[in-house]
Design an enzyme around this catalytic site. Structure first.
Site, PDB file in Angstrom:
ATOM      1  N   GLU A 238       1.342  -3.562   1.430  1.00 12.45           N
ATOM      2  CA  GLU A 238       0.668  -3.290   2.699  1.00 12.45           C
ATOM      3  C   GLU A 238       0.305  -1.805   2.673  1.00 12.45           C
ATOM      4  OE1 GLU A 238       2.945  -4.789   6.080  1.00 12.45           O
ATOM      5  OE2 GLU A 238       4.052  -6.066   4.680  1.00 12.45           O
ATOM      6  N   CYS A 272      -0.747   2.367  10.547  1.00  9.72           N
ATOM      7  CA  CYS A 272      -1.701   1.997   9.495  1.00  9.72           C
ATOM      8  C   CYS A 272      -2.938   1.331  10.077  1.00  9.72           C
ATOM      9  CB  CYS A 272      -1.033   1.092   8.468  1.00  9.72           C
ATOM     10  SG  CYS A 272      -0.395  -0.458   9.114  1.00  9.72           S
TER      11      CYS A 272
END
Length: 467
Positions: A238, A272
């Site tokens: 990720e 993020c």
């Protein structure tokens, strides 16, 4: 009352490293600096624990439910420690702990049921599911507990064991979480190791690890993938995001301004999938800049333990330096700071919430992931131009479209090259949905049942039909 300290972990000659409070920039505690050679024993114990853990799904469900209850009960100890080492406001730390407990409860109830195969042959075929073995998780500093649980909850529910390494910037709350979870989980099912590099590199390449799951930057993700390739371990990455928000020409700026601002600035922009670029129609550009700048100028910035703080500091000195460099480069390139644009005076890693206008589209603050309290707002002439700009990076994590005509907004969202697109909101995830990036933003899938199956392998059994 201070939070209980986790037990001292073994380290080479008791080696330890300092942990800094980003609100002051000073050390307030320390953590064990475990050495790469110590991982052999840790992984071996995880493998031994796996044999019994994988064999009893009912016991796993009971243990994960108890683990969730233990996390909830420990919130008053975990939250202040998380805020102290990471910087976020205390309310956000409590929310992170609640999400950690909720994820444990969610995965405790998932059952990877066998699946029959019907293909016309005179055999009965069935797909069953098997755990992988010891899993390694490497977790960043922006959401230490929440991202740790996103890795250990599905991995443990699937019958794996885990060795988890938090960031050296935020090891303490994760170690305390491990102590809390040890009251519900069997020994060595989840082990927390702390230390500086090359501990993470050794963990990713360890031959006893069968799955490596990592959240962090794209360059480090590449290094993790290369390390895991040595043992052909499965990899879930990720990675970074540079999410664009496209505002359509029918958007109600005042109505969406608060939501848009916090979609960019929550956790001091260290998310993020935060909004990191805004594309506004040329005729609305100045209005959008003004609305966001007004909020940036009035938001309360301060230490996370201060009850009045809405935004905390940047979490660590290297990240603050990156935010400063990106902002200074944008201003040197001709951008205008409608709000902020500078570090705040005083101790700690505080940076003024910043709204940038007149930013060249090739400025690093637009093309790279700044990961801080800085937001460029760029004008566009046509929707096609905005979509091309939004898609014109190597990132592909998330994106959003904002407007009054929802059908039109959805049609635009459908053209975004990313893993998740939102309409009139951003960065809101259900525990039941998949979360994945495309392009350089990730490999593999987290979240929901997909996160569970990422930690399982199919095992097919064939037997003849009864005579």
């Amino acid at each position: 009352m201070p939070a209980p300290r986790p037990p001292r972990a073994p380290g080479s000659c008791g080696a330890r490293f300092a942990v800094l409070d980003p609100a002051t920039g000073e050390a307030f505690d320390e953590a064990p600096d475990q050495q790469p050679h110590e991982l052999d024993a840790v992984v071996d114990r995880a493998h031994q624990a796996w044999r019994s853990w994988r064999a009893d799904p009912a016991a796993r469900t009971t243990a994960l439910r108890a683990a969730a209850d233990a996390v909830t009960a420990a919130g008053a100890d975990l939250a202040p420690l998380l805020t102290r080492e990471q910087g976020k406001p205390l309310a956000e730390s409590y929310a992170e702990i609640a999400r950690t407990a909720a994820r444990l409860r969610y995965y405790a109830e998932l059952d990877p049921a066998p699946r029959p195969i019907t293909d016309g042959r005179p055999v009965r075929s069935e797909i069953r599911w098997r755990a992988l073995g010891p899993v390694a998780a490497i977790v960043p500093w922006n959401f230490p507990l929440q991202l740790a649980s996103a890795k250990f909850a599905p991995a443990l529910a699937a019958g794996n064991t885990m060795v988890l390494k938090p960031s050296p910037f935020t090891p303490l709350a994760t170690r305390l979480l491990g102590t809390v979870l040890s009251t519900a989980l069997p020994k060595d099912v989840l082990t927390i190791v702390t230390g500086r590099e090359p501990l993470g590199a050794r963990l990713a390449s360890h031959p006893g690890i069968r799955h490596v799951t990592f959240t962090g930057s794209i360059p480090t993700g590449r290094a993790v993938a290369e390390a895991a390739a040595a043992s052909l371990a499965r990899v879930t990455l990720e990675l970074g995001g540079n999410d664009a928000a496209i505002l359509l020409d029918d958007v109600d700026v005042e109505r969406i301004a608060d939501r848009l601002f916090w979609a960019a600035f929550r956790n001091c922009g260290q998310v993020c999938m935060a909004v990191k670029r805004v594309y506004a129609p040329a005729r609305l550009h100045s209005h959008v800049v003004e609305a966001l700048a007004q909020r940036a100028k009035t938001v309360v910035v301060g230490a996370g333990l201060d009850p009045g703080s809405q935004l905390g500091p940047v979490s660590n000195a290297p990240q603050l330096a990156r935010v400063e460099r990106c902002t200074a480069q944008a201003l040197a390139d001709g951008a205008r700071a409608a709000a902020g644009g500078h570090r705040l005076d005083g101790p700690g890693y505080f940076f003024a919430p910043t709204i940038l206008a007149d930013v060249p589209p090739d400025s690093p603050v637009v093309t790279e992931e700044q990961f801080g309290p800085v937001l460029p707002v760029l004008p566009y002439k046509s929707v096609d131009e905005a979509i091309e700009a939004a898609n014109g990076t190597g990132f592909g994590l998330g994106g959003s479209v904002w407007g009054t005509d929802l059908d039109r907004a959805e049609a635009v969202a459908d053209r975004l090259e990313c893993g998740t697109a939102w309409i009139n909101h951003h960065a809101e995830l259900s525990l039941a949905q998949p979360f994945a990036g495309i392009k350089e933003s990730g490999v593999g899938v987290a979240g929901g049942p997909w996160g569970l199956y990422q930690n399982l392998r199919p095992f097919v059994v064939h037997r003849p039909q009864e005579a």
